[in-house]
Design a protein around this motif. Structure first.
Motif, PDB file in Angstrom:
ATOM      1  N   LEU A  22       1.147  -1.320   0.087  1.00 32.74           N
ATOM      2  CA  LEU A  22      -0.219   0.113  -0.011  1.00 32.74           C
ATOM      3  C   LEU A  22       0.416   1.093   0.043  1.00 32.74           C
ATOM      4  O   LEU A  22       0.702   2.502  -0.824  1.00 32.74           O
ATOM      5  CB  LEU A  22      -0.649   0.533   1.232  1.00 32.74           C
ATOM      6  CG  LEU A  22      -2.115   0.716   1.550  1.00 32.74           C
ATOM      7  CD1 LEU A  22      -3.192   0.336  -0.283  1.00 32.74           C
ATOM      8  CD2 LEU A  22      -2.923   1.231   2.380  1.00 32.74           C
ATOM      9  N   GLY A  23       1.265   1.422   0.595  1.00 31.17           N
ATOM     10  CA  GLY A  23       2.978   2.134   0.482  1.00 31.17           C
ATOM     11  C   GLY A  23       3.772   2.576  -0.801  1.00 31.17           C
ATOM     12  O   GLY A  23       3.909   3.740  -1.208  1.00 31.17           O
ATOM     13  N   LYS A  24       3.764   0.776  -1.210  1.00 30.70           N
ATOM     14  CA  LYS A  24       4.467   1.758  -2.069  1.00 30.70           C
ATOM     15  C   LYS A  24       3.008   1.971  -3.618  1.00 30.70           C
ATOM     16  O   LYS A  24       3.690   3.179  -4.016  1.00 30.70           O
ATOM     17  CB  LYS A  24       4.622   0.045  -3.458  1.00 30.70           C
ATOM     18  CG  LYS A  24       5.591  -0.444  -2.421  1.00 30.70           C
ATOM     19  CD  LYS A  24       6.585  -1.715  -3.066  1.00 30.70           C
ATOM     20  CE  LYS A  24       7.739  -2.483  -2.718  1.00 30.70           C
ATOM     21  NZ  LYS A  24       7.615  -3.470  -2.878  1.00 30.70           N
ATOM     22  N   GLY A  25       2.152   1.746  -2.799  1.00 29.28           N
ATOM     23  CA  GLY A  25       1.089   2.068  -4.134  1.00 29.28           C
ATOM     24  C   GLY A  25       1.168   3.641  -4.081  1.00 29.28           C
ATOM     25  O   GLY A  25       0.706   4.769  -4.991  1.00 29.28           O
ATOM     26  N   ALA A  26       1.176   3.951  -2.767  1.00 27.82           N
ATOM     27  CA  ALA A  26       0.630   5.961  -2.105  1.00 27.82           C
ATOM     28  C   ALA A  26       2.314   6.177  -3.212  1.00 27.82           C
ATOM     29  O   ALA A  26       2.396   7.186  -3.457  1.00 27.82           O
ATOM     30  CB  ALA A  26       1.344   5.432  -1.605  1.00 27.82           C
ATOM     31  N   THR A  27       3.359   5.774  -2.913  1.00 26.15           N
ATOM     32  CA  THR A  27       5.024   5.980  -3.118  1.00 26.15           C
ATOM     33  C   THR A  27       4.368   6.917  -5.242  1.00 26.15           C
ATOM     34  O   THR A  27       4.855   7.860  -5.606  1.00 26.15           O
ATOM     35  CB  THR A  27       5.808   5.478  -3.414  1.00 26.15           C
ATOM     36  OG1 THR A  27       5.983   5.860  -1.177  1.00 26.15           O
ATOM     37  CG2 THR A  27       7.174   6.026  -3.839  1.00 26.15           C
ATOM     38  N   PHE A  28       4.085   5.439  -5.868  1.00 27.80           N
ATOM     39  CA  PHE A  28       3.624   5.377  -7.217  1.00 27.80           C
ATOM     40  C   PHE A  28       2.728   6.387  -7.605  1.00 27.80           C
ATOM     41  O   PHE A  28       3.014   6.807  -8.768  1.00 27.80           O
ATOM     42  CB  PHE A  28       3.267   4.263  -7.611  1.00 27.80           C
ATOM     43  CG  PHE A  28       2.660   4.157  -8.794  1.00 27.80           C
ATOM     44  CD1 PHE A  28       3.771   3.928 -10.294  1.00 27.80           C
ATOM     45  CD2 PHE A  28       1.207   3.955  -9.322  1.00 27.80           C
ATOM     46  CE1 PHE A  28       3.010   4.551 -11.066  1.00 27.80           C
ATOM     47  CE2 PHE A  28       1.375   4.403 -10.997  1.00 27.80           C
ATOM     48  CZ  PHE A  28       1.758   4.130 -11.806  1.00 27.80           C
ATOM     49  N   LEU A  29       1.441   6.434  -6.622  1.00 24.43           N
ATOM     50  CA  LEU A  29       0.587   8.140  -6.718  1.00 24.43           C
ATOM     51  C   LEU A  29       1.292   9.357  -6.974  1.00 24.43           C
ATOM     52  O   LEU A  29       1.202  10.203  -8.126  1.00 24.43           O
ATOM     53  CB  LEU A  29      -0.646   7.772  -6.365  1.00 24.43           C
ATOM     54  CG  LEU A  29      -1.413   6.575  -6.499  1.00 24.43           C
ATOM     55  CD1 LEU A  29      -2.782   6.745  -5.029  1.00 24.43           C
ATOM     56  CD2 LEU A  29      -2.384   7.182  -7.653  1.00 24.43           C
ATOM     57  N   LEU A  30       2.608   9.355  -6.105  1.00 25.90           N
ATOM     58  CA  LEU A  30       2.801  11.154  -5.661  1.00 25.90           C
ATOM     59  C   LEU A  30       3.843  10.940  -6.824  1.00 25.90           C
ATOM     60  O   LEU A  30       4.203  12.685  -7.263  1.00 25.90           O
ATOM     61  CB  LEU A  30       3.641  10.648  -4.204  1.00 25.90           C
ATOM     62  CG  LEU A  30       2.511  10.661  -3.021  1.00 25.90           C
ATOM     63  CD1 LEU A  30       3.574  11.329  -1.303  1.00 25.90           C
ATOM     64  CD2 LEU A  30       1.883  12.263  -3.251  1.00 25.90           C
ATOM     65  N   MET A  31       4.391   9.984  -7.342  1.00 28.15           N
ATOM     66  CA  MET A  31       5.334  10.156  -8.239  1.00 28.15           C
ATOM     67  C   MET A  31       4.963  10.522  -9.762  1.00 28.15           C
ATOM     68  O   MET A  31       5.362  10.499 -10.135  1.00 28.15           O
ATOM     69  CB  MET A  31       6.768   9.397  -8.069  1.00 28.15           C
ATOM     70  CG  MET A  31       7.134   9.027  -7.007  1.00 28.15           C
ATOM     71  SD  MET A  31       8.934   8.031  -6.725  1.00 28.15           S
ATOM     72  CE  MET A  31       9.887   8.182  -7.833  1.00 28.15           C
ATOM     73  N   CYS A  32       3.244  10.443  -9.632  1.00 28.40           N
ATOM     74  CA  CYS A  32       2.838  10.588 -10.821  1.00 28.40           C
ATOM     75  C   CYS A  32       2.217  11.899 -10.980  1.00 28.40           C
ATOM     76  O   CYS A  32       2.099  12.376 -12.068  1.00 28.40           O
ATOM     77  CB  CYS A  32       1.699   9.548 -11.145  1.00 28.40           C
ATOM     78  SG  CYS A  32       2.927   7.734 -11.681  1.00 28.40           S
ATOM     79  N   ALA A  33       2.101  12.065 -10.015  1.00 23.92           N
ATOM     80  CA  ALA A  33       1.447  13.705  -9.362  1.00 23.92           C
ATOM     81  C   ALA A  33       2.121  14.379  -9.462  1.00 23.92           C
ATOM     82  O   ALA A  33       1.898  15.659 -10.008  1.00 23.92           O
ATOM     83  CB  ALA A  33       0.628  13.616  -8.218  1.00 23.92           C
ATOM     84  N   LEU A  34       3.291  14.634  -8.981  1.00 21.14           N
ATOM     85  CA  LEU A  34       3.889  15.406  -8.803  1.00 21.14           C
ATOM     86  C   LEU A  34       4.182  16.203 -10.519  1.00 21.14           C
ATOM     87  O   LEU A  34       4.041  17.269 -11.164  1.00 21.14           O
ATOM     88  CB  LEU A  34       5.395  15.723  -8.516  1.00 21.14           C
ATOM     89  CG  LEU A  34       4.879  15.394  -6.684  1.00 21.14           C
ATOM     90  CD1 LEU A  34       6.158  15.325  -5.436  1.00 21.14           C
ATOM     91  CD2 LEU A  34       4.688  16.817  -6.030  1.00 21.14           C
ATOM     92  N   PRO A  35       4.907  15.449 -11.627  1.00 20.71           N
ATOM     93  CA  PRO A  35       5.142  15.508 -12.799  1.00 20.71           C
ATOM     94  C   PRO A  35       3.663  16.121 -13.738  1.00 20.71           C
ATOM     95  O   PRO A  35       3.958  17.048 -14.535  1.00 20.71           O
ATOM     96  CB  PRO A  35       5.154  13.777 -13.312  1.00 20.71           C
ATOM     97  CG  PRO A  35       6.077  13.517 -12.440  1.00 20.71           C
ATOM     98  CD  PRO A  35       5.871  13.955 -11.287  1.00 20.71           C
ATOM     99  N   LEU A  36       2.739  15.545 -13.397  1.00 26.24           N
ATOM    100  CA  LEU A  36       1.235  15.944 -13.991  1.00 26.24           C
ATOM    101  C   LEU A  36       0.943  17.216 -13.374  1.00 26.24           C
ATOM    102  O   LEU A  36       0.756  18.043 -14.213  1.00 26.24           O
ATOM    103  CB  LEU A  36      -0.052  14.921 -13.770  1.00 26.24           C
ATOM    104  CG  LEU A  36       0.123  14.045 -14.336  1.00 26.24           C
ATOM    105  CD1 LEU A  36      -1.693  12.993 -13.339  1.00 26.24           C
ATOM    106  CD2 LEU A  36       0.163  13.269 -15.468  1.00 26.24           C
ATOM    107  N   LEU A  37       1.045  17.344 -12.583  1.00 24.70           N
ATOM    108  CA  LEU A  37       0.811  18.887 -11.760  1.00 24.70           C
ATOM    109  C   LEU A  37       2.009  19.645 -12.269  1.00 24.70           C
ATOM    110  O   LEU A  37       1.865  21.200 -12.495  1.00 24.70           O
ATOM    111  CB  LEU A  37       0.935  19.535 -10.617  1.00 24.70           C
ATOM    112  CG  LEU A  37      -0.291  18.607  -9.664  1.00 24.70           C
ATOM    113  CD1 LEU A  37       0.225  18.780  -7.837  1.00 24.70           C
ATOM    114  CD2 LEU A  37      -1.438  19.286 -10.406  1.00 24.70           C
TER     115      LEU A  37
END
Length: 211
Positions: A136-151
């Motif tokens: 679940l933590g890996k999933g959270a990190t993955f989402l953040l590492m997608c979110a920041l470049p998108l922003l």
């Protein structure tokens, strides 16, 4: 974040330093100040975005190559998550400084790391390795590492805003929520370990007053 753990490296007896995955982690580490310079100095947002995307790609690649080339190592098990966290913190600071993110989101995400850092002492005093990374933590990190470049893409290429803006914020909200939730799970796991396993007599700090 690579899923090579300390235990993996210990099991293979991998004390190697010069490996392809470690070289990629060092490359990502060098990319952190470059990213901040591009974002906060000349405001070269497109170049900063490319550096951030390259960091994410090499992060994915080093874990895969570690297994494919049988180059897991103790250094890699420590270096990779350190660079992951440093990259996320640096990106958050940069995006807050540019007004892309509200400061309180960065405070929550960075505060999560500060809260969890002392739990490592609990495991060390008991002669135990750090806990396994939760999927679940890996999933959270993955989402953040997608979110920041998108922003950042939303800022660097305004034509993408209609897609990048909502996707970036959705990934950020879900990633932040999971990040906080997994922090609570890690704290609970640490509490249970502290109650079930007494400090090891030879562990650093055993027998000292904690105040």
């Amino acid at each position: 974040m690579t899923d090579v753990t300390d235990q993996d490296a210990t099991d293979t007896g991998a004390d190697r330093i010069v490996t392809v995955p470690n070289a990629l982690s060092i490359l990502r580490l060098l990319g952190v100040p470059l990213f901040l310079y591009l974002l906060l100095g000349p405001h070269a947002d497109v170049w900063a975005l490319l550096v951030l995307v390259a960091s994410g790609v090499t992060d994915w690649a080093d874990g895969k190559l570690a297994r494919l080339l049988d180059q897991s190592s103790r250094l890699g098990a420590l270096l990779d998550p350190f660079v992951d966290r440093l990259s996320i913190v640096a990106t958050l600071i940069g995006l807050v400084a540019r007004g892309i993110l509200p400061w309180w989101i960065a405070a929550v995400l960075i505060g999560r790391e500060l809260v969890l850092a002392p739990t490592l002492v609990v495991y060390r005093r008991r002669g135990l390795p750090p806990p396994q990374v939760l999927y679940l933590g890996k999933g959270a990190t993955f989402l953040l590492m997608c979110a920041l470049p998108l922003l950042l893409l939303d800022l660097a290429v305004p034509a993408t805003s209609v897609v990048a803006h909502p996707l970036g914020w959705a990934a950020l909200i879900w990633g932040t929520t999971l990040y906080v939730w997994t922090a609570l799970l890690y704290l609970l796991q640490c509490y249970r370990t502290a109650r079930a396993v007494p400090p090891h007599p030879s562990a650093p700090g055993h027998g000292r007053a904690t105040g």
